[in-house]
Design an enzyme around this catalytic site. Structure first.
Site, PDB file in Angstrom:
ATOM      1  N   ARG A 206       0.845  -1.202   0.000  1.00  0.00           N
ATOM      2  CA  ARG A 206       0.000   0.000   0.000  1.00  0.00           C
ATOM      3  C   ARG A 206       0.880   1.252   0.000  1.00  0.00           C
ATOM      4  NH1 ARG A 206      -4.024  -3.302   3.386  1.00  0.00           N
ATOM      5  NH2 ARG A 206      -2.683  -2.873   5.170  1.00  0.00           N
ATOM      6  N   PHE A 222     -11.559  -4.776  -5.357  1.00  0.00           N
ATOM      7  CA  PHE A 222     -11.583  -5.575  -4.132  1.00  0.00           C
ATOM      8  C   PHE A 222     -11.005  -4.714  -2.994  1.00  0.00           C
ATOM      9  CE2 PHE A 222     -10.680  -8.322  -7.808  1.00  0.00           C
ATOM     10  CZ  PHE A 222     -11.747  -9.202  -7.793  1.00  0.00           C
ATOM     11  N   ASP A 244     -16.019  -2.955  -4.233  1.00  0.00           N
ATOM     12  CA  ASP A 244     -16.082  -4.177  -3.425  1.00  0.00           C
ATOM     13  C   ASP A 244     -17.530  -4.655  -3.452  1.00  0.00           C
ATOM     14  OD1 ASP A 244     -13.945  -5.426  -1.150  1.00  0.00           O
ATOM     15  OD2 ASP A 244     -16.041  -6.041  -0.933  1.00  0.00           O
ATOM     16  N   SER A 245     -17.724  -5.973  -3.402  1.00  0.00           N
ATOM     17  CA  SER A 245     -19.089  -6.505  -3.437  1.00  0.00           C
ATOM     18  C   SER A 245     -19.730  -6.513  -2.056  1.00  0.00           C
ATOM     19  CB  SER A 245     -19.072  -7.916  -4.025  1.00  0.00           C
ATOM     20  OG  SER A 245     -18.198  -8.730  -3.284  1.00  0.00           O
ATOM     21  N   ASP A 292      -6.695  -6.882  -6.009  1.00  0.00           N
ATOM     22  CA  ASP A 292      -6.322  -7.637  -4.801  1.00  0.00           C
ATOM     23  C   ASP A 292      -7.480  -8.558  -4.410  1.00  0.00           C
ATOM     24  OD1 ASP A 292      -5.023  -8.533  -2.534  1.00  0.00           O
ATOM     25  OD2 ASP A 292      -5.535  -6.784  -1.328  1.00  0.00           O
ATOM     26  N   CYS A 332      -3.420 -14.142  -3.396  1.00  0.00           N
ATOM     27  CA  CYS A 332      -3.126 -14.609  -2.025  1.00  0.00           C
ATOM     28  C   CYS A 332      -3.491 -16.086  -1.908  1.00  0.00           C
ATOM     29  CB  CYS A 332      -3.870 -13.768  -0.998  1.00  0.00           C
ATOM     30  SG  CYS A 332      -5.654 -13.836  -1.161  1.00  0.00           S
TER      31      CYS A 332
HETATM   32  N1  SAH Z   1      -7.183  -4.716  -0.786  1.00  0.00           N
HETATM   33  C1  SAH Z   1      -7.759  -4.927   0.517  1.00  0.00           C
HETATM   34  C2  SAH Z   1      -8.032  -6.384   0.825  1.00  0.00           C
HETATM   35  C3  SAH Z   1      -8.912  -7.114  -0.176  1.00  0.00           C
HETATM   36  S1  SAH Z   1      -9.675  -8.546   0.457  1.00  0.00           S
HETATM   37  C4  SAH Z   1      -6.878  -4.275   1.577  1.00  0.00           C
HETATM   38  O1  SAH Z   1      -5.766  -3.830   1.287  1.00  0.00           O
HETATM   39  O2  SAH Z   1      -7.308  -4.217   2.733  1.00  0.00           O
HETATM   40  C5  SAH Z   1     -10.743  -9.041  -0.822  1.00  0.00           C
HETATM   41  C6  SAH Z   1     -12.020  -8.257  -0.928  1.00  0.00           C
HETATM   42  O3  SAH Z   1     -12.698  -8.699  -2.118  1.00  0.00           O
HETATM   43  C7  SAH Z   1     -13.056  -8.432   0.175  1.00  0.00           C
HETATM   44  O4  SAH Z   1     -13.339  -7.183   0.738  1.00  0.00           O
HETATM   45  C8  SAH Z   1     -14.319  -9.015  -0.501  1.00  0.00           C
HETATM   46  O5  SAH Z   1     -15.520  -8.449  -0.007  1.00  0.00           O
HETATM   47  C9  SAH Z   1     -14.102  -8.602  -1.920  1.00  0.00           C
HETATM   48  N2  SAH Z   1     -14.727  -9.429  -2.981  1.00  0.00           N
HETATM   49  C10 SAH Z   1     -14.754 -10.776  -3.064  1.00  0.00           C
HETATM   50  N3  SAH Z   1     -15.308 -11.165  -4.245  1.00  0.00           N
HETATM   51  C11 SAH Z   1     -15.615 -10.021  -4.917  1.00  0.00           C
HETATM   52  C12 SAH Z   1     -16.186  -9.744  -6.203  1.00  0.00           C
HETATM   53  N4  SAH Z   1     -16.508 -10.740  -7.031  1.00  0.00           N
HETATM   54  N5  SAH Z   1     -16.360  -8.466  -6.566  1.00  0.00           N
HETATM   55  C13 SAH Z   1     -16.012  -7.460  -5.723  1.00  0.00           C
HETATM   56  N6  SAH Z   1     -15.465  -7.658  -4.518  1.00  0.00           N
HETATM   57  C14 SAH Z   1     -15.265  -8.922  -4.108  1.00  0.00           C
END
Ligand code: SAH
Length: 389
Positions: A206, A222, A244-245, A292, A332
């Site tokens: 980040r 995400f 984010d979903s 991510d 991940c």
């Molecule tokens: N980048 C973030 C962590 C991401 S974790 C950080 O630095 O803190 C992954 C995220 O993806 C979660 O919040 C989850 O709600 C979201 N997610 C999972 N499937 C998804 C999709 N199909 N579309 C959008 N978001 C999604």
């Protein structure tokens, strides 16, 4: 102590200090063993190999606590936890992973510190068996006011363990937990948030994004509680779109933006796979895109399906980048190796018709170390690619 005897030849990985014993490697167990009990490991020809915790229900039937014959007791956990904490450097108001499982000689134990609170995950039968000693040792660390358990990860099912969460030591915090990172303050939802509430593993990445964001149109896919998006805003991005979903994740992200007086981001509650297609069809372009996603492949068995999903979003992202733009992309998934990930991204660039070059190979922050003989510990990998003219 009961003894676990291996089949002939199956001691090789243990001699290299790989800490897992799979069920198929075991010839027999002598003595009575309950969930999480300690057991001495022996080769077929009677050589002592280590002391491990027994997981009767798991394919990973035992996990090594130590390579020498010793008692596993409260003093063992106190010593190991003090040692792991002493290796970390973090200011009192920052977040840090104090215990990273096998990498700290504590298989199945994960502990993240957010200022004066520790959020603990117990993910194996051995860790479960020693909950009390582990909680006591964490609570005794300097500056710790409380220990909160979040043992609700799916992997507990493989160990035959039920979910368990709640306050283990100390008094409940008056307000939400908060953590400072690169000068920004984030609220951490230890009770309902993902994992222990925050993704500490992306801290360094980040920071890298912040340095790349000035004057750029940024898309954070995400986004969870806004880690990358807020750093893009703080780094001087001209626009930030974050997707984010999860409604609660987006609400947390917006609250975190407000907490830091960072305004102007566009927050979209949507599916990333669909949003990227919509942006493509609408001809929208960005200078810097972060992908991510969640763990698409928990194990190598899911790698093929995961590879398709990674390729899909990365291919779409490449198409949304302006010339000279950058993609910061992660996996991940433990089941996808860095090498395989690089190949998937190469395939996505080729199919998108872009010439992309790798500028950075990324990993989890240093408080998530990987021990040399346990490559499974390296789950997070990322690339920064720049798209050429
Ligand atoms: N980048 C973030 C962590 C991401 S974790 C950080 O630095 O803190 C992954 C995220 O993806 C979660 O919040 C989850 O709600 C979201 N997610 C999972 N499937 C998804 C999709 N199909 N579309 C959008 N978001 C999604």
């Amino acid at each position: 102590m009961p003894v676990l005897i291996l089949k002939p030849g199956r001691e090789k990985s243990l001699k290299r200090h790989h800490p897992w014993i799979f069920s198929g490697a075991i010839a027999k167990v002598e003595g009575q063993l309950k969930l999480g009990d300690s057991v001495a490991l022996q080769s077929a020809d009677g050589v002592f190999l280590g002391v491990a915790a027994y997981s009767p229900d798991s394919q990973i039937r035992a996990r090594v606590w130590d390579w020498t014959p010793r008692d596993i007791d409260a003093a063992f956990f106190a010593e190991r936890i003090r040692h792991a904490a002493a290796l970390r450097q973090a200011a009192a108001d920052e977040g840090v992973r104090l215990i990273h499982g096998e990498s700290d000689g504590l298989p199945g134990v994960v502990a993240d510190r957010y200022a004066d609170s520790v959020v603990l995950q117990l993910l194996s039968a051995g860790a479960e068996r020693w909950r009390g000693a582990i909680a006591d040792a964490l609570a005794a660390l300097p500056g710790i006011a409380r220990v909160i358990e979040r043992s609700d990860a799916d992997v507990r099912e493989l160990e035959g363990l039920p979910s368990q969460s709640g306050l283990l030591r100390g008094e409940a915090a008056a307000g939400p937990l908060t953590v400072r990172e690169h000068g920004l303050e984030f609220a951490v939802d230890a009770e309902q948030g993902h994992k222990t509430g925050f993704y500490l593993d992306q801290r360094d990445n980040r920071g890298l994004l912040r340095g790349l964001a000035k004057g750029k149109a940024v898309l954070d896919c995400f986004c969870y509680s806004g880690g990358f998006a807020l750093n893009a805003l703080a780094g001087g991005a001209t626009s930030v779109t974050a997707i984010d979903s999860s409604g609660p994740a987006l609400a947390a992200a917006q609250a975190n933006a407000a907490r830091n007086r960072l305004s102007g981001a566009e927050w979209l509650e949507a599916d990333v796979f669909q949003s990227l297609r919509k942006f493509r069809d609408a001809g929208r372009k960005f200078d810097l895109i972060v992908l991510d996603p969640p763990k698409f492949a928990p194990t190598a068995a899911h790698a093929e399906k995961a590879a398709r999903a990674y390729k899909d979003i990365n291919l779409l992202a490449f198409k949304l980048l302006n010339t000279g733009g950058r993609l910061m992309t992660y996996s991940c998934s433990g089941g996808v190796s860095p090498d395989l990930f690089q190949k998937i991204i190469a395939g996505a660039a080729l199919d998108a018709g872009v010439d992309a070059r790798i500028e950075h190979w990324l990993h989890a922050s240093a408080d998530h170390p990987v021990v040399m003989n346990f490559p499974e510990g390296e789950y997070l990998k990322g690339l920064v690619l720049q798209v050429q003219a």
